[in-house]
Design a protein around this motif. Structure first.
Motif, mmCIF file in Angstrom:
data_model
loop_
_atom_site.group_PDB
_atom_site.id
_atom_site.type_symbol
_atom_site.label_atom_id
_atom_site.label_comp_id
_atom_site.label_asym_id
_atom_site.label_seq_id
_atom_site.Cartn_x
_atom_site.Cartn_y
_atom_site.Cartn_z
ATOM 1 N N ARG A 191 -2.628 -8.582 6.840
ATOM 2 C CA ARG A 191 -1.447 -7.764 7.146
ATOM 3 C C ARG A 191 -0.655 -7.460 5.884
ATOM 4 N NH1 ARG A 191 0.541 -10.779 12.617
ATOM 5 N NH2 ARG A 191 -1.140 -9.982 13.922
ATOM 6 N N LEU A 192 -0.498 -8.450 5.013
ATOM 7 C CA LEU A 192 0.214 -8.227 3.755
ATOM 8 C C LEU A 192 -0.492 -7.165 2.920
ATOM 9 C CD1 LEU A 192 1.208 -11.851 2.697
ATOM 10 C CD2 LEU A 192 2.740 -10.028 3.447
ATOM 11 N N SER A 193 -1.795 -7.224 2.900
ATOM 12 C CA SER A 193 -2.574 -6.256 2.147
ATOM 13 C C SER A 193 -2.383 -4.853 2.712
ATOM 14 C CB SER A 193 -4.052 -6.641 2.192
ATOM 15 O OG SER A 193 -4.832 -5.661 1.572
ATOM 16 N N ARG A 194 -2.419 -4.718 4.038
ATOM 17 C CA ARG A 194 -2.208 -3.407 4.660
ATOM 18 C C ARG A 194 -0.804 -2.893 4.381
ATOM 19 N NH1 ARG A 194 -5.072 -5.224 9.769
ATOM 20 N NH2 ARG A 194 -2.988 -5.892 10.297
ATOM 21 N N ASN A 195 0.208 -3.780 4.451
ATOM 22 C CA ASN A 195 1.582 -3.370 4.167
ATOM 23 C C ASN A 195 1.718 -2.905 2.726
ATOM 24 O OD1 ASN A 195 2.401 -3.915 6.758
ATOM 25 N ND2 ASN A 195 3.232 -5.928 6.260
ATOM 26 N N ARG A 196 1.101 -3.620 1.823
ATOM 27 C CA ARG A 196 1.156 -3.248 0.405
ATOM 28 C C ARG A 196 0.493 -1.888 0.201
ATOM 29 N NH1 ARG A 196 -1.005 -7.628 -1.926
ATOM 30 N NH2 ARG A 196 1.011 -8.631 -1.937
ATOM 31 N N GLU A 197 -0.661 -1.672 0.830
ATOM 32 C CA GLU A 197 -1.364 -0.391 0.709
ATOM 33 C C GLU A 197 -0.514 0.748 1.264
ATOM 34 O OE1 GLU A 197 -5.087 -0.939 2.678
ATOM 35 O OE2 GLU A 197 -5.729 -2.477 1.259
ATOM 36 N N LEU A 198 0.126 0.528 2.403
ATOM 37 C CA LEU A 198 0.988 1.550 2.987
ATOM 38 C C LEU A 198 2.170 1.834 2.066
ATOM 39 C CD1 LEU A 198 1.731 3.416 5.320
ATOM 40 C CD2 LEU A 198 2.920 1.475 6.377
ATOM 41 N N GLY A 199 2.774 0.797 1.519
ATOM 42 C CA GLY A 199 3.884 0.965 0.588
ATOM 43 C C GLY A 199 3.487 1.773 -0.630
ATOM 44 N N GLU A 200 2.307 1.524 -1.144
ATOM 45 C CA GLU A 200 1.828 2.283 -2.295
ATOM 46 C C GLU A 200 1.577 3.735 -1.933
ATOM 47 O OE1 GLU A 200 -1.565 0.133 -3.755
ATOM 48 O OE2 GLU A 200 -0.333 -1.520 -4.500
ATOM 49 N N ARG A 201 0.998 3.955 -0.769
ATOM 50 C CA ARG A 201 0.722 5.324 -0.320
ATOM 51 C C ARG A 201 1.999 6.130 -0.123
ATOM 52 N NH1 ARG A 201 -2.900 5.530 4.855
ATOM 53 N NH2 ARG A 201 -1.390 3.912 5.145
ATOM 54 N N LEU A 202 3.050 5.458 0.365
ATOM 55 C CA LEU A 202 4.326 6.132 0.619
ATOM 56 C C LEU A 202 5.273 6.070 -0.575
ATOM 57 C CD1 LEU A 202 4.897 4.966 4.300
ATOM 58 C CD2 LEU A 202 4.192 7.232 3.512
ATOM 59 N N ASN A 203 4.800 5.473 -1.661
ATOM 60 C CA ASN A 203 5.570 5.386 -2.896
ATOM 61 C C ASN A 203 6.929 4.702 -2.682
ATOM 62 O OD1 ASN A 203 5.876 5.782 -5.648
ATOM 63 N ND2 ASN A 203 6.963 7.703 -5.361
ATOM 64 N N THR A 204 6.901 3.561 -2.030
ATOM 65 C CA THR A 204 8.134 2.810 -1.799
ATOM 66 C C THR A 204 8.373 1.843 -2.949
ATOM 67 O OG1 THR A 204 7.018 1.087 -0.536
ATOM 68 C CG2 THR A 204 7.894 2.960 0.703
ATOM 69 N N LEU A 205 9.640 1.506 -3.143
ATOM 70 C CA LEU A 205 10.015 0.606 -4.232
ATOM 71 C C LEU A 205 10.159 -0.837 -3.778
ATOM 72 C CD1 LEU A 205 12.735 2.864 -5.883
ATOM 73 C CD2 LEU A 205 10.368 2.542 -6.612
ATOM 74 N N GLY A 206 10.268 -1.063 -2.498
ATOM 75 C CA GLY A 206 10.448 -2.414 -1.982
ATOM 76 C C GLY A 206 10.745 -2.367 -0.502
ATOM 77 N N THR A 207 11.113 -3.501 0.030
ATOM 78 C CA THR A 207 11.426 -3.576 1.460
ATOM 79 C C THR A 207 12.795 -4.197 1.639
ATOM 80 O OG1 THR A 207 10.369 -5.736 1.636
ATOM 81 C CG2 THR A 207 9.012 -3.806 2.152
ATOM 82 N N PRO A 208 13.476 -3.937 2.696
ATOM 83 C CA PRO A 208 13.060 -2.960 3.710
ATOM 84 C C PRO A 208 13.288 -1.537 3.232
ATOM 85 C CG PRO A 208 15.201 -3.842 4.286
ATOM 86 C CD PRO A 208 14.742 -4.576 3.050
ATOM 87 N N VAL A 209 12.493 -0.639 3.765
ATOM 88 C CA VAL A 209 12.667 0.793 3.528
ATOM 89 C C VAL A 209 12.558 1.484 4.884
ATOM 90 C CG1 VAL A 209 10.219 1.173 3.003
ATOM 91 C CG2 VAL A 209 11.901 2.808 2.205
ATOM 92 N N PHE A 210 13.438 2.423 5.111
ATOM 93 C CA PHE A 210 13.437 3.191 6.355
ATOM 94 C C PHE A 210 13.035 4.618 6.007
ATOM 95 C CE2 PHE A 210 16.386 -0.249 6.853
ATOM 96 C CZ PHE A 210 16.014 -0.788 8.079
ATOM 97 N N LEU A 211 11.889 5.036 6.535
ATOM 98 C CA LEU A 211 11.357 6.371 6.273
ATOM 99 C C LEU A 211 11.340 7.165 7.566
ATOM 100 C CD1 LEU A 211 8.358 5.266 4.129
ATOM 101 C CD2 LEU A 211 9.958 7.002 3.399
ATOM 102 N N PHE A 212 11.809 8.401 7.486
ATOM 103 C CA PHE A 212 11.692 9.323 8.603
ATOM 104 C C PHE A 212 10.756 10.423 8.136
ATOM 105 C CE2 PHE A 212 15.657 7.165 9.348
ATOM 106 C CZ PHE A 212 15.654 6.958 10.714
ATOM 107 N N LEU A 213 9.705 10.667 8.906
ATOM 108 C CA LEU A 213 8.659 11.602 8.513
ATOM 109 C C LEU A 213 8.478 12.685 9.564
ATOM 110 C CD1 LEU A 213 5.976 8.932 7.532
ATOM 111 C CD2 LEU A 213 7.555 10.096 5.982
ATOM 112 N N GLU A 214 8.070 13.876 9.100
ATOM 113 C CA GLU A 214 7.644 14.940 10.006
ATOM 114 C C GLU A 214 6.332 14.500 10.642
ATOM 115 O OE1 GLU A 214 8.996 17.762 10.840
ATOM 116 O OE2 GLU A 214 10.342 18.392 9.237
ATOM 117 N N SER A 215 5.933 15.170 11.716
ATOM 118 C CA SER A 215 4.682 14.798 12.389
ATOM 119 C C SER A 215 3.470 14.984 11.468
ATOM 120 C CB SER A 215 4.499 15.607 13.666
ATOM 121 O OG SER A 215 4.497 16.991 13.376
ATOM 122 N N ASP A 216 3.585 15.858 10.460
ATOM 123 C CA ASP A 216 2.480 16.051 9.518
ATOM 124 C C ASP A 216 2.537 15.099 8.326
ATOM 125 O OD1 ASP A 216 4.538 17.053 7.984
ATOM 126 O OD2 ASP A 216 3.729 19.084 7.839
#
Length: 76
Positions: A7-32
C-alpha cells in the motif's frame, strides 16, 4: 506486513504521478484527470467544505479559489 508495504508503494507511486509534495494533500480533479485545485496540509472542515462548494458549483471555471472566497466573504 507485506500488504502494508504494498500500500505504501502504491501511495508513493500515486503521489509521484500526481506530482504531490507530501501528505496530506487534497486534490480535486475533472473526470478526465485534469486538476481543478489542490491544497496541502491540515484543512479545517469549513475550508474543505468551501473547496467542495467551489468545485461542485462549477465556480472554478470562472474564478480562482481566492476570488471565490472573496466573493463568499462579501456576500455574508
Amino acid at each position: 506486513t507485506l500488504t502494508c508495504f504494498s500500500r505504501l508503494s502504491r501511495n508513493r507511486e500515486l503521489g509521484e504521478r500526481l506530482n504531490t509534495l507530501g501528505t496530506p494533500v487534497f486534490l480535486f480533479l475533472e473526470s478526465d484527470g485534469r486538476e481543478i485545485t489542490r491544497s496541502y496540509g491540515y484543512q479545517p472542515a469549513t475550508m474543505l467544505l468551501e473547496q467542495l462548494r467551489y468545485v461542485t458549483d462549477g465556480r472554478y471555471r470562472t474564478l480562482s479559489f481566492k476570488e471565490f472566497m472573496a466573493s463568499r466573504a462579501a456576500s455574508r
